[in-house]
Design a protein around this motif. Structure first.
Motif, short mmCIF file in Angstrom:
data_model
loop_
_atom_site.label_atom_id
_atom_site.label_comp_id
_atom_site.label_asym_id
_atom_site.label_seq_id
_atom_site.Cartn_x
_atom_site.Cartn_y
_atom_site.Cartn_z
N GLN A 95 -19.99 45.61 -26.28
CA GLN A 95 -19.34 45.13 -26.40
C GLN A 95 -18.93 45.04 -28.32
OE1 GLN A 95 -18.95 40.65 -25.42
NE2 GLN A 95 -18.22 41.35 -23.31
N VAL A 96 -17.58 45.33 -28.49
CA VAL A 96 -16.77 45.78 -29.92
C VAL A 96 -15.52 45.16 -29.81
CG1 VAL A 96 -15.70 48.05 -31.07
CG2 VAL A 96 -17.41 47.99 -29.01
N LEU A 97 -16.15 44.64 -31.33
CA LEU A 97 -14.77 44.45 -32.32
C LEU A 97 -14.08 45.19 -33.22
CD1 LEU A 97 -13.62 41.17 -33.27
CD2 LEU A 97 -15.65 42.21 -35.48
N VAL A 123 -11.44 42.69 -23.22
CA VAL A 123 -12.21 41.85 -22.59
C VAL A 123 -10.61 40.65 -22.84
CG1 VAL A 123 -13.95 40.24 -22.95
CG2 VAL A 123 -14.49 42.60 -23.30
N GLY A 124 -10.61 39.98 -23.66
CA GLY A 124 -9.14 39.82 -24.47
C GLY A 124 -9.11 39.52 -25.77
N TYR A 125 -7.95 38.96 -25.92
CA TYR A 125 -7.15 39.05 -28.05
C TYR A 125 -6.61 37.91 -27.92
CZ TYR A 125 -3.24 39.83 -24.88
OH TYR A 125 -2.36 39.56 -23.79
N ASN A 126 -6.46 37.57 -29.47
CA ASN A 126 -6.16 37.08 -30.10
C ASN A 126 -4.49 37.30 -30.37
OD1 ASN A 126 -4.47 35.02 -32.20
ND2 ASN A 126 -6.26 33.55 -31.36
N ARG A 127 -3.46 37.57 -30.24
CA ARG A 127 -2.27 38.59 -30.90
C ARG A 127 -1.79 38.04 -32.93
NH1 ARG A 127 1.77 41.21 -28.50
NH2 ARG A 127 0.69 40.74 -26.42
N ALA A 132 -9.30 41.43 -31.20
CA ALA A 132 -9.75 42.28 -29.64
C ALA A 132 -11.08 42.44 -29.64
CB ALA A 132 -8.68 42.74 -29.22
N VAL A 133 -11.56 42.23 -28.03
CA VAL A 133 -12.65 42.27 -28.21
C VAL A 133 -12.41 43.51 -26.71
CG1 VAL A 133 -14.78 41.54 -27.34
CG2 VAL A 133 -14.07 40.18 -28.61
N ILE A 253 -15.37 36.41 -35.56
CA ILE A 253 -16.45 35.92 -35.70
C ILE A 253 -16.32 34.55 -34.34
CG2 ILE A 253 -19.25 35.52 -35.44
CD1 ILE A 253 -18.56 38.58 -35.77
N GLY A 254 -15.45 34.39 -35.10
CA GLY A 254 -15.38 33.00 -34.41
C GLY A 254 -14.54 33.15 -32.80
N ILE A 255 -13.14 34.04 -33.08
CA ILE A 255 -11.85 33.72 -32.76
C ILE A 255 -13.01 34.98 -31.79
CG2 ILE A 255 -10.24 36.29 -31.54
CD1 ILE A 255 -9.42 35.02 -35.19
#
Length: 359
Positions: A95-97, A123-127, A132-133, A253-255
């Motif tokens: 898993q990568v940030l 995996v998912g994201y916060n635009r 993103a992960v 990291i929280g996101i």
């Protein structure tokens, strides 16, 4: 929003091409290089200096951090464009940030770390926070990054931004600089799409970060990741020597934890973005909707009857006043959702239809 000064360079988003719905990171076309550095119009917020931290040797620390840095390569195959960015290993299982804009819209993403290349999926994201992960498929035994605390950085502290600016076949870049501010806000405009995003709470550092460094770690003298490079106030014409901006690692990291836990919200989307299949620009101020510049053949918009030159007025019952509104409507949906579409065609005839979203 008041601004204390405006950067002289023209703003560029470290993203690319004509649609926020098909695309992602800064792209390098096969025949030409697009300007993909995120140069920004800045609002400088008065810094609040956190508690002191001990300085160290940033070059030695950067070398120790390199095993946890992932070189990312992306492609948007139907457009024939490719791009490069950077990521940070979070878990041994791959898993990568990274920044969302690095992988946004790419239909092929690979990550290279430890001498091996892996295909990757979202995996998912916060635009809004540009986080993103992604998952490197088949990866195992990777070295997670050592995570530090951005709250103990101090002005003048040495840092190094590691990145993939030279491409995955070259050594990682080491952009050396010092911390110059906290709590910065940047207003970044994508000059190709017309979209505009505001990122707040950023660390400012004096280092010549470049295209391809986005998503990479900013490392302190102890070898700890304290931020993620996301914006820069230089472009290729200006050469090296500008300012960089990073998302504090505490925030990122929280996101990332919310994404890893599969906790969807108004801000966090789990899985890849959905595809409408249009390239758009905001219409002039006195006109409603968004202008369709490009339609992907066989995509949802094409099948619904939209064509280049049409003006998209509403999607899922939401009136579209900007390209940003369009992307945020889509972020609330998932593949297979059927959305009502209202538009005016290039001859001025009002039309409506339905679009079935795809990944």
């Amino acid at each position: 929003m008041s601004r204390s000064r405006t950067e002289q360079s023209r703003p560029h988003r470290q993203r690319r091409h004509t649609q926020p719905l098909l695309m992602g990171m800064g792209l390098f076309p096969r025949v030409r290089l697009l300007p993909i550095l995120l140069a920004a119009v800045l609002t400088l917020v008065a810094p609040v200096a956190p508690a002191a931290s001990a300085p160290g040797d940033p070059i030695a620390a950067a070398a120790a951090a390199e095993p946890s840095v992932v070189r990312l390569d992306t492609a948007v195959e139907y457009q024939g464009v490719i791009g490069a960015g950077t990521g940070i290993v979070l878990e041994p299982n791959g898993q990568v940030l990274t920044n969302f804009h690095v992988v946004q819209g790419a239909d092929r993403v690979t990550g290279t770390v430890g001498g091996r290349t892996y295909p990757a999926r979202m995996v998912g994201y916060n635009r809004d926070r540009d986080i993103a992960v992604i998952q490197l498929i088949g990866a195992g035994g990777l070295t997670p990054a050592v995570i530090g605390d951005a709250n103990v950085l101090v002005p003048g502290e040495p840092v190094v931004a590691l990145g993939n600016a030279m491409g995955s076949e070259a050594p990682l870049t080491r952009e050396v600089g010092t911390v110059t501010g906290f709590g910065r806000t940047v207003q970044a405009e994508d000059t190709l799409t017309g979209t505009s995003d505001e990122l707040t709470g950023l660390i400012e550092f004096a280092a010549p970060v470049r295209a391809g460094d986005s998503g990479g770690p900013v490392v302190n003298g102890a070898g700890q990741v304290v931020g993620i490079t996301t914006a820069a106030s230089v472009n290729f014409r200006m050469g090296p020597g500008g300012k960089g901006f990073a998302i504090p690692i505490n925030d990122a990291i929280g996101i990332a934890g919310q994404i890893q836990a599969g906790m969807a919200s108004d801000e966090v989307h789990i899985g890849p973005p959905v595809l409408l299949g249009v390239g758009v620009r905001t219409t002039p101020r006195d006109q409603p909707g968004v202008l369709i510049q490009e339609v992907m053949v066989g995509g949802p918009a094409d099948l619904a009857g939209l064509r280049a030159g049409d003006v998209l007025l509403a999607l899922d019952g939401v009136t579209l006043d900007s390209t940003n509104t369009l992307t945020r409507v889509l972020d609330r949906h998932y593949p297979g959702d059927v959305l009502d579409v209202t538009w005016v065609d290039s001859t001025g005839v009002p039309r409506d239809g339905k679009a079935v979203l795809t990944p």
